[in-house]
Write a protein that holds these residues in place. Structure first.
Motif, mmCIF file in Angstrom:
data_model
loop_
_atom_site.group_PDB
_atom_site.id
_atom_site.type_symbol
_atom_site.label_atom_id
_atom_site.label_comp_id
_atom_site.label_asym_id
_atom_site.label_seq_id
_atom_site.Cartn_x
_atom_site.Cartn_y
_atom_site.Cartn_z
ATOM 1 N N ARG A 88 0.808 -1.225 0.000
ATOM 2 C CA ARG A 88 0.000 0.000 0.000
ATOM 3 C C ARG A 88 0.846 1.282 0.000
ATOM 4 N NH1 ARG A 88 -3.135 -1.279 3.762
ATOM 5 N NH2 ARG A 88 -5.052 -1.787 2.630
ATOM 6 N N ALA A 137 -0.678 4.811 -5.145
ATOM 7 C CA ALA A 137 -1.355 6.102 -5.016
ATOM 8 C C ALA A 137 -2.501 5.990 -4.015
ATOM 9 C CB ALA A 137 -1.897 6.533 -6.377
ATOM 10 N N PRO A 138 -2.779 7.069 -3.287
ATOM 11 C CA PRO A 138 -3.852 7.038 -2.283
ATOM 12 C C PRO A 138 -5.210 6.640 -2.853
ATOM 13 C CG PRO A 138 -2.503 9.001 -2.019
ATOM 14 C CD PRO A 138 -2.069 8.362 -3.301
ATOM 15 N N ASP A 139 -5.440 6.947 -4.122
ATOM 16 C CA ASP A 139 -6.745 6.636 -4.709
ATOM 17 C C ASP A 139 -6.755 5.296 -5.459
ATOM 18 O OD1 ASP A 139 -5.089 7.391 -6.769
ATOM 19 O OD2 ASP A 139 -6.556 8.715 -7.752
ATOM 20 N N THR A 140 -5.751 4.466 -5.200
ATOM 21 C CA THR A 140 -5.723 3.143 -5.823
ATOM 22 C C THR A 140 -6.982 2.365 -5.441
ATOM 23 O OG1 THR A 140 -3.308 3.036 -5.821
ATOM 24 C CG2 THR A 140 -4.478 0.941 -5.959
ATOM 25 N N SER A 141 -7.612 1.764 -6.411
ATOM 26 C CA SER A 141 -8.860 1.035 -6.144
ATOM 27 C C SER A 141 -8.589 -0.214 -5.315
ATOM 28 C CB SER A 141 -9.523 0.642 -7.463
ATOM 29 O OG SER A 141 -8.764 -0.371 -8.112
ATOM 30 N N ASP A 190 -7.269 -3.012 -7.518
ATOM 31 C CA ASP A 190 -5.856 -2.920 -7.902
ATOM 32 C C ASP A 190 -4.940 -3.207 -6.715
ATOM 33 O OD1 ASP A 190 -6.572 -2.347 -10.469
ATOM 34 O OD2 ASP A 190 -6.094 -0.207 -10.386
#
Length: 202
Positions: free
Chosen positions: A135, A139-143, A146
């Motif tokens: 993690r 990226a913080p907005d990684t789904s 993913d």
């Protein structure tokens, strides 16, 4: 003595289920290999189904004994390395991985539903640790999808060496893991993983 009988049953069942699959391994053969009687299976596990689920649970715990990173693992790279080290076999004599892979392969070929029943207790915790390891590189907005795929990818890079441990022991695979080789393998996997993860956009 009671504990030894239970452990013998688990070991015998694990071996037979790995060799033959759930449907082809009989409780009579399991009891014979464990040098005990049929009644002991009912006494300790109630049924063949319950014994099989316990074998799978025990196999996951024994094969993937992931430890939490120590205090010295302060960076994301250190935590990733600690996770990888916990999954890579320490020796080619470690036969747990190959046997575990056969158990899972049989379950995939002829599902009994047992994996679904131990998903929350055995499988999900390991995947959550893998997610924690990757993690920080994403990226913080990684789904969630993913993140899960990346975590499974990392686990796969490590567990393949457990699955091949038996062939490495026989000299059929040129990837030694004894002594310093195990730590070198950890370093190699970590280096390759870092190169891939570090290139991910943040």
């Amino acid at each position: 003595m009671a504990q030894n009988t239970r452990e013998r049953l688990l070991e015998a069942a694990r071996g037979l289920f790995a060799e033959r699959g759930y449907h082809n391994a009989t409780v009579r053969d399991i009891a014979a290999r464990a040098h005990t009687n049929l009644a002991s299976i009912n006494y300790y596990f109630r049924s063949k189904d319950d014994l099989y689920r316990e074998v799978l649970s025990h196999s996951f715990r024994k094969t993937i004994e992931t430890e939490e990173p120590g205090e010295e693992a302060t960076t994301r790279e250190d935590r990733l390395r600690a996770f990888i080290r916990s999954l890579v076999p320490k020796s080619v004599e470690d036969g747990n991985g190959a046997q575990h892979m056969r158990l899972v392969a049989w379950e995939m070929l002829s599902p009994t539903g047992a994996l679904d029943q131990i998903e929350e207790t055995e499988i999900k915790p390991h995947l959550d640790r893998a997610k924690d390891a990757v993690r920080p590189f994403l990226a913080p907005d990684t789904s969630p999808a993913d993140l899960g795929a990346t975590a499974l990818w990392l686990v796969g890079q490590c567990l393949i060496f457990r699955g091949l441990a038996e062939r490495m022991r026989l000299g059929l695979m040129p990837v030694p893991t004894d002594g310093d080789h195990a730590e070198r393998l950890v370093a190699l996997i970590c280096d390759l993983a870092l190169k891939g993860l570090s290139s991910m956009p943040l």
